[in-house]
Design a protein around this motif. Sequence first.
Motif, mmCIF file in Angstrom:
data_model
loop_
_atom_site.group_PDB
_atom_site.id
_atom_site.type_symbol
_atom_site.label_atom_id
_atom_site.label_comp_id
_atom_site.label_asym_id
_atom_site.label_seq_id
_atom_site.Cartn_x
_atom_site.Cartn_y
_atom_site.Cartn_z
ATOM 1 N N LYS A 28 5.520 -3.958 10.496
ATOM 2 C CA LYS A 28 5.860 -4.180 11.907
ATOM 3 C C LYS A 28 6.539 -5.528 12.051
ATOM 4 O O LYS A 28 6.106 -6.507 11.439
ATOM 5 C CB LYS A 28 4.582 -4.151 12.752
ATOM 6 C CG LYS A 28 4.842 -4.355 14.235
ATOM 7 C CD LYS A 28 3.551 -4.427 15.019
ATOM 8 C CE LYS A 28 3.847 -4.683 16.483
ATOM 9 N NZ LYS A 28 2.634 -4.933 17.263
ATOM 10 N N TYR A 73 3.383 0.539 5.679
ATOM 11 C CA TYR A 73 3.520 0.257 7.111
ATOM 12 C C TYR A 73 4.028 -1.159 7.246
ATOM 13 O O TYR A 73 3.566 -2.059 6.545
ATOM 14 C CB TYR A 73 2.151 0.376 7.790
ATOM 15 C CG TYR A 73 2.087 -0.207 9.186
ATOM 16 C CD1 TYR A 73 2.466 0.554 10.295
ATOM 17 C CD2 TYR A 73 1.646 -1.509 9.399
ATOM 18 C CE1 TYR A 73 2.406 0.016 11.571
ATOM 19 C CE2 TYR A 73 1.580 -2.047 10.680
ATOM 20 C CZ TYR A 73 1.965 -1.274 11.764
ATOM 21 O OH TYR A 73 1.909 -1.805 13.028
ATOM 22 N N ASN A 99 7.133 -13.000 12.889
ATOM 23 C CA ASN A 99 5.862 -12.264 12.924
ATOM 24 C C ASN A 99 6.020 -11.013 12.071
ATOM 25 O O ASN A 99 6.943 -10.241 12.288
ATOM 26 C CB ASN A 99 5.524 -11.788 14.351
ATOM 27 C CG ASN A 99 5.622 -12.885 15.381
ATOM 28 O OD1 ASN A 99 5.443 -14.047 15.066
ATOM 29 N ND2 ASN A 99 5.923 -12.512 16.604
ATOM 30 N N VAL A 100 5.086 -10.821 11.143
ATOM 31 C CA VAL A 100 5.127 -9.623 10.304
ATOM 32 C C VAL A 100 3.717 -9.082 10.140
ATOM 33 O O VAL A 100 2.773 -9.835 9.929
ATOM 34 C CB VAL A 100 5.711 -9.934 8.908
ATOM 35 C CG1 VAL A 100 5.720 -8.679 8.052
ATOM 36 C CG2 VAL A 100 7.106 -10.509 9.004
ATOM 37 N N ALA A 101 3.583 -7.761 10.250
ATOM 38 C CA ALA A 101 2.317 -7.106 9.911
ATOM 39 C C ALA A 101 2.603 -6.088 8.824
ATOM 40 O O ALA A 101 3.596 -5.363 8.894
ATOM 41 C CB ALA A 101 1.729 -6.423 11.140
ATOM 42 N N ASN A 102 1.743 -6.058 7.804
ATOM 43 C CA ASN A 102 1.900 -5.047 6.751
ATOM 44 C C ASN A 102 0.540 -4.712 6.139
ATOM 45 O O ASN A 102 -0.490 -5.255 6.555
ATOM 46 C CB ASN A 102 2.939 -5.481 5.708
ATOM 47 C CG ASN A 102 2.606 -6.767 4.955
ATOM 48 O OD1 ASN A 102 3.367 -7.227 4.142
ATOM 49 N ND2 ASN A 102 1.430 -7.377 5.202
ATOM 50 N N ARG A 103 0.530 -3.782 5.184
ATOM 51 C CA ARG A 103 -0.706 -3.377 4.513
ATOM 52 C C ARG A 103 -0.519 -3.574 3.020
ATOM 53 O O ARG A 103 0.444 -3.063 2.448
ATOM 54 C CB ARG A 103 -1.022 -1.909 4.790
ATOM 55 C CG ARG A 103 -1.345 -1.630 6.245
ATOM 56 C CD ARG A 103 -1.419 -0.146 6.485
ATOM 57 N NE ARG A 103 -1.613 0.163 7.886
ATOM 58 C CZ ARG A 103 -1.392 1.353 8.430
ATOM 59 N NH1 ARG A 103 -0.956 2.343 7.674
ATOM 60 N NH2 ARG A 103 -1.600 1.554 9.713
ATOM 61 N N SER A 126 0.815 -1.215 0.000
ATOM 62 C CA SER A 126 0.000 0.000 0.000
ATOM 63 C C SER A 126 0.850 1.267 0.000
ATOM 64 O O SER A 126 1.982 1.282 0.483
ATOM 65 C CB SER A 126 -0.910 0.021 1.225
ATOM 66 O OG SER A 126 -1.762 -1.089 1.200
#
Lengths: 103, 164
Positions: free
Chosen positions: A72, A70, B125-129, A66
């Motif tokens: 994490k 972002y 662990n990964v967080a994304n958009r 996107s």
Amino acid sequence: MASSIRVRAIANGETTDVQTLIQHPMDSGFIKDDKGEFIPAHFIQVLTFEHNDRPVFIADWGTAVSKDPYVKFTFKGGAKGDDLKVSWIDNKGETDTATFKIQ
Amino acid sequence: MTIPDGGLPVTRRLILRGAGSVALAGFNVATFRADAAFAAANDRYPDDAFKQKDAKEAIKLLYGRTAEPSDKIKLDAPEIAENGAVVPISVSTSLANVTSIAFVVPENPNVLAAYYKIPQGTMPNVANRLKMAKTSNVTVIVEAGGKLYSATKEVKVTVGGCGG
């Protein structure tokens, strides 16, 4: 120029949580502008994070990430006051680098 | 298929692509950026995989083989995404020795969305958009201990994020 990179890195004892926001258009090349012409692809390809000169996370991105991305992640180690160096390079060869203190 | 003992992802890929690309890959690493991070990562941007239109082909190009489903992967994605331009997706896994995590959206124009290298000492662990052109499965590929595992979830998209 203000950095395109914003990072919040917080040490939680054994691990460090890293949240990152980057200002970037992340144009996919599949979207047309008002004149009906395709906006050329312009997206970050590689984003790296280094703690004490050691890579702790490497993101390879395509066109589907996107706009203003972002991400994490969490790594073992890291203490308050340590440096975390963040760099990106996009498909046009533009780059940005910034160093943040772990909180 | 046999896997070389202790083979790093890059080693396997170089073997698969043949000796001809060894020189090319070395050239890319050297010229791409003389930065410690990139040199230490010892890998180049998988350009061809990111241009693939077919999910199986992209995974094959990236890893050289196919993944098997695993219930040890937790894939968090919304059931319904009202805005396909920004779909928050995160993954975590209890699999050991994870070396990479990739996100694949088969209905997108380019199916491979993101490929994360997980060095030793970084949590899997990964967080994304991600952007999603339309309703699609989202597949996450986890490379752990030299093997490939996957988890899939469908995300219904009301307004696409790629078509314009």
